[in-house]
Write a protein that holds these residues in place. Structure first.
Motif, PDB file in Angstrom:
ATOM      1  N   GLU A 163       0.839  -1.201   0.000  1.00 43.02           N
ATOM      2  CA  GLU A 163       0.000   0.000   0.000  1.00 43.02           C
ATOM      3  C   GLU A 163       0.876   1.254   0.000  1.00 43.02           C
ATOM      4  OE1 GLU A 163      -2.696   2.286   3.220  1.00 43.02           O
ATOM      5  OE2 GLU A 163      -3.245   0.184   2.895  1.00 43.02           O
ATOM      6  N   THR A 164       1.946   1.234   0.780  1.00 49.32           N
ATOM      7  CA  THR A 164       2.874   2.364   0.834  1.00 49.32           C
ATOM      8  C   THR A 164       3.544   2.579  -0.520  1.00 49.32           C
ATOM      9  OG1 THR A 164       3.269   2.071   3.194  1.00 49.32           O
ATOM     10  CG2 THR A 164       4.964   3.248   1.956  1.00 49.32           C
ATOM     11  N   ILE A 165       3.976   1.508  -1.164  1.00 48.02           N
ATOM     12  CA  ILE A 165       4.601   1.614  -2.483  1.00 48.02           C
ATOM     13  C   ILE A 165       3.606   2.136  -3.519  1.00 48.02           C
ATOM     14  CG2 ILE A 165       5.543   0.235  -4.396  1.00 48.02           C
ATOM     15  CD1 ILE A 165       7.587   0.934  -2.266  1.00 48.02           C
ATOM     16  N   ASP A 166       2.365   1.688  -3.448  1.00 46.85           N
ATOM     17  CA  ASP A 166       1.332   2.201  -4.364  1.00 46.85           C
ATOM     18  C   ASP A 166       1.129   3.698  -4.172  1.00 46.85           C
ATOM     19  OD1 ASP A 166       0.854  -0.199  -5.629  1.00 46.85           O
ATOM     20  OD2 ASP A 166      -0.919  -0.696  -4.422  1.00 46.85           O
ATOM     21  N   ARG A 167       1.065   4.126  -2.914  1.00 43.18           N
ATOM     22  CA  ARG A 167       0.900   5.558  -2.638  1.00 43.18           C
ATOM     23  C   ARG A 167       2.108   6.344  -3.136  1.00 43.18           C
ATOM     24  NH1 ARG A 167       0.794   7.611   2.109  1.00 43.18           N
ATOM     25  NH2 ARG A 167       1.660   5.877   3.284  1.00 43.18           N
ATOM     26  N   ALA A 168       3.301   5.775  -2.975  1.00 40.90           N
ATOM     27  CA  ALA A 168       4.525   6.438  -3.450  1.00 40.90           C
ATOM     28  C   ALA A 168       4.481   6.591  -4.973  1.00 40.90           C
ATOM     29  CB  ALA A 168       5.752   5.648  -3.023  1.00 40.90           C
ATOM     30  N   ASN A 169       4.083   5.548  -5.671  1.00 38.15           N
ATOM     31  CA  ASN A 169       3.983   5.629  -7.129  1.00 38.15           C
ATOM     32  C   ASN A 169       2.942   6.654  -7.557  1.00 38.15           C
ATOM     33  OD1 ASN A 169       5.988   3.774  -7.841  1.00 38.15           O
ATOM     34  ND2 ASN A 169       4.606   2.059  -7.527  1.00 38.15           N
ATOM     35  N   ASN A 170       1.812   6.697  -6.864  1.00 41.38           N
ATOM     36  CA  ASN A 170       0.785   7.697  -7.173  1.00 41.38           C
ATOM     37  C   ASN A 170       1.316   9.109  -6.949  1.00 41.38           C
ATOM     38  OD1 ASN A 170      -1.053   5.718  -7.854  1.00 41.38           O
ATOM     39  ND2 ASN A 170      -2.013   5.691  -5.840  1.00 41.38           N
ATOM     40  N   TYR A 171       2.093   9.275  -5.892  1.00 41.09           N
ATOM     41  CA  TYR A 171       2.689  10.574  -5.595  1.00 41.09           C
ATOM     42  C   TYR A 171       3.631  11.004  -6.721  1.00 41.09           C
ATOM     43  CZ  TYR A 171       5.821  13.972  -3.474  1.00 41.09           C
ATOM     44  OH  TYR A 171       6.577  15.094  -3.234  1.00 41.09           O
ATOM     45  N   PHE A 172       4.517  10.094  -7.140  1.00 43.40           N
ATOM     46  CA  PHE A 172       5.455  10.441  -8.205  1.00 43.40           C
ATOM     47  C   PHE A 172       4.742  10.680  -9.527  1.00 43.40           C
ATOM     48  CE2 PHE A 172       8.677   8.325  -5.411  1.00 43.40           C
ATOM     49  CZ  PHE A 172       9.405   9.486  -5.171  1.00 43.40           C
ATOM     50  N   ASN A 173       3.693   9.928  -9.800  1.00 42.55           N
ATOM     51  CA  ASN A 173       2.921  10.157 -11.024  1.00 42.55           C
ATOM     52  C   ASN A 173       2.233  11.515 -10.998  1.00 42.55           C
ATOM     53  OD1 ASN A 173       3.647   7.714 -12.148  1.00 42.55           O
ATOM     54  ND2 ASN A 173       1.846   6.653 -11.370  1.00 42.55           N
ATOM     55  N   ALA A 174       1.761  11.924  -9.829  1.00 37.27           N
ATOM     56  CA  ALA A 174       1.078  13.213  -9.697  1.00 37.27           C
ATOM     57  C   ALA A 174       2.044  14.375  -9.899  1.00 37.27           C
ATOM     58  CB  ALA A 174       0.404  13.317  -8.332  1.00 37.27           C
ATOM     59  N   ILE A 175       3.264  14.254  -9.378  1.00 34.07           N
ATOM     60  CA  ILE A 175       4.199  15.375  -9.543  1.00 34.07           C
ATOM     61  C   ILE A 175       4.817  15.391 -10.934  1.00 34.07           C
ATOM     62  CG2 ILE A 175       4.710  15.581  -7.090  1.00 34.07           C
ATOM     63  CD1 ILE A 175       7.431  14.288  -7.665  1.00 34.07           C
ATOM     64  N   GLN A 176       4.622  14.325 -11.693  1.00 34.16           N
ATOM     65  CA  GLN A 176       5.088  14.295 -13.075  1.00 34.16           C
ATOM     66  C   GLN A 176       3.991  14.770 -14.030  1.00 34.16           C
ATOM     67  OE1 GLN A 176       8.099  13.868 -14.174  1.00 34.16           O
ATOM     68  NE2 GLN A 176       8.855  13.497 -12.127  1.00 34.16           N
TER      69      GLN A 176
ATOM     70  N   LEU B   5       4.988  20.468 -21.408  1.00 26.62           N
ATOM     71  CA  LEU B   5       5.984  20.694 -20.362  1.00 26.62           C
ATOM     72  C   LEU B   5       5.573  19.942 -19.109  1.00 26.62           C
ATOM     73  CD1 LEU B   5       6.369  24.584 -20.633  1.00 26.62           C
ATOM     74  CD2 LEU B   5       7.942  22.849 -21.533  1.00 26.62           C
ATOM     75  N   THR B   6       6.542  19.366 -18.426  1.00 27.68           N
ATOM     76  CA  THR B   6       6.225  18.806 -17.111  1.00 27.68           C
ATOM     77  C   THR B   6       6.081  19.956 -16.143  1.00 27.68           C
ATOM     78  OG1 THR B   6       8.531  18.546 -16.468  1.00 27.68           O
ATOM     79  CG2 THR B   6       7.500  16.658 -17.573  1.00 27.68           C
ATOM     80  N   MET B   7       5.319  19.751 -15.095  1.00 26.76           N
ATOM     81  CA  MET B   7       5.091  20.809 -14.120  1.00 26.76           C
ATOM     82  C   MET B   7       6.405  21.271 -13.488  1.00 26.76           C
ATOM     83  SD  MET B   7       2.034  21.705 -14.169  1.00 26.76           S
ATOM     84  CE  MET B   7       0.374  21.220 -14.455  1.00 26.76           C
ATOM     85  N   SER B   8       7.351  20.366 -13.365  1.00 25.64           N
ATOM     86  CA  SER B   8       8.633  20.749 -12.754  1.00 25.64           C
ATOM     87  C   SER B   8       9.452  21.652 -13.665  1.00 25.64           C
ATOM     88  CB  SER B   8       9.439  19.493 -12.402  1.00 25.64           C
ATOM     89  OG  SER B   8       9.726  18.758 -13.566  1.00 25.64           O
ATOM     90  N   GLU B   9       9.148  21.686 -14.960  1.00 30.01           N
ATOM     91  CA  GLU B   9       9.844  22.565 -15.899  1.00 30.01           C
ATOM     92  C   GLU B   9       9.305  23.994 -15.887  1.00 30.01           C
ATOM     93  OE1 GLU B   9      11.269  19.975 -19.649  1.00 30.01           O
ATOM     94  OE2 GLU B   9       9.097  20.027 -19.363  1.00 30.01           O
ATOM     95  N   ILE B  10       8.132  24.176 -15.336  1.00 29.72           N
ATOM     96  CA  ILE B  10       7.496  25.501 -15.332  1.00 29.72           C
ATOM     97  C   ILE B  10       8.013  26.298 -14.146  1.00 29.72           C
ATOM     98  CG2 ILE B  10       5.304  26.737 -15.161  1.00 29.72           C
ATOM     99  CD1 ILE B  10       4.006  24.270 -16.490  1.00 29.72           C
ATOM    100  N   ILE B  11       8.559  27.463 -14.449  1.00 34.02           N
ATOM    101  CA  ILE B  11       9.112  28.318 -13.401  1.00 34.02           C
ATOM    102  C   ILE B  11       8.066  29.294 -12.895  1.00 34.02           C
ATOM    103  CG2 ILE B  11      10.878  30.037 -12.865  1.00 34.02           C
ATOM    104  CD1 ILE B  11      12.628  28.610 -14.986  1.00 34.02           C
TER     105      ILE B  11
END
Length: 147
Positions: A113-126, A140-146
């Motif tokens: 469950e923790t790994i699933d939540r971690a993957n969801n988190y990384f997918n959301a920030i991507q 653009l990925t959200m991390s590329e936007i200043i």
């Protein structure tokens, strides 16, 4: 995705790796460390970073909280998951923005469950932003936007 496992109990580290490898479809790369000093030395020597850190909170020499504080000095985005024998130190882990706190013996369902939540988190920030400019589609990925 790179995962660092830091615990002086190799059996617990093996259980985490085996469970994740057998029950998830994503590919993970694991590095094992028997104490915090070795992990910090490794991070400094090759300037490595990990997406996820599994850290035993009860280690000799450098405990898990001290290790997490050092990690946070240079990496604010990695997920830190503490592993502990009891829940006495839960209030402390908020100081280093812990992602989760798992109790030993590690329950397979809780870990997955923790790994699933971690993957969801990384997918959301991507997440990405898509727009047209001069009749061309720009993504653009959200991390590329200043701003």
């Amino acid at each position: 995705m790179k995962i660092a496992l830091c615990d002086n109990n190799q059996k617990d580290m093996g259980t985490i790796e085996k469970t994740i490898q057998l029950h998830t479809s994503q590919q993970y790369e694991f590095d094992f460390f028997t104490n915090g000093e070795k992990l910090v030395r490794h991070l400094n020597e090759i300037e490595a970073t990990y997406k996820i850190y599994f850290i035993s909170i009860e280690m000799t020499e450098m405990d898990g909280m001290a290790l997490a504080q050092q990690i946070r000095t240079f990496d604010l985005e990695a997920l830190i998951i503490f592993i502990a024998d009891n829940n006495q130190r839960i209030p402390e882990v908020f100081k280093v923005q812990a992602f989760d706190y798992l109790l030993k013996p590690i329950d397979q369902n809780d870990l997955l469950e923790t790994i699933d939540r971690a993957n969801n988190y990384f997918n959301a920030i991507q997440a990405y932003f898509e727009f047209s400019f001069n009749r061309k589609l720009v993504v653009l990925t959200m991390s590329e936007i200043i701003y």
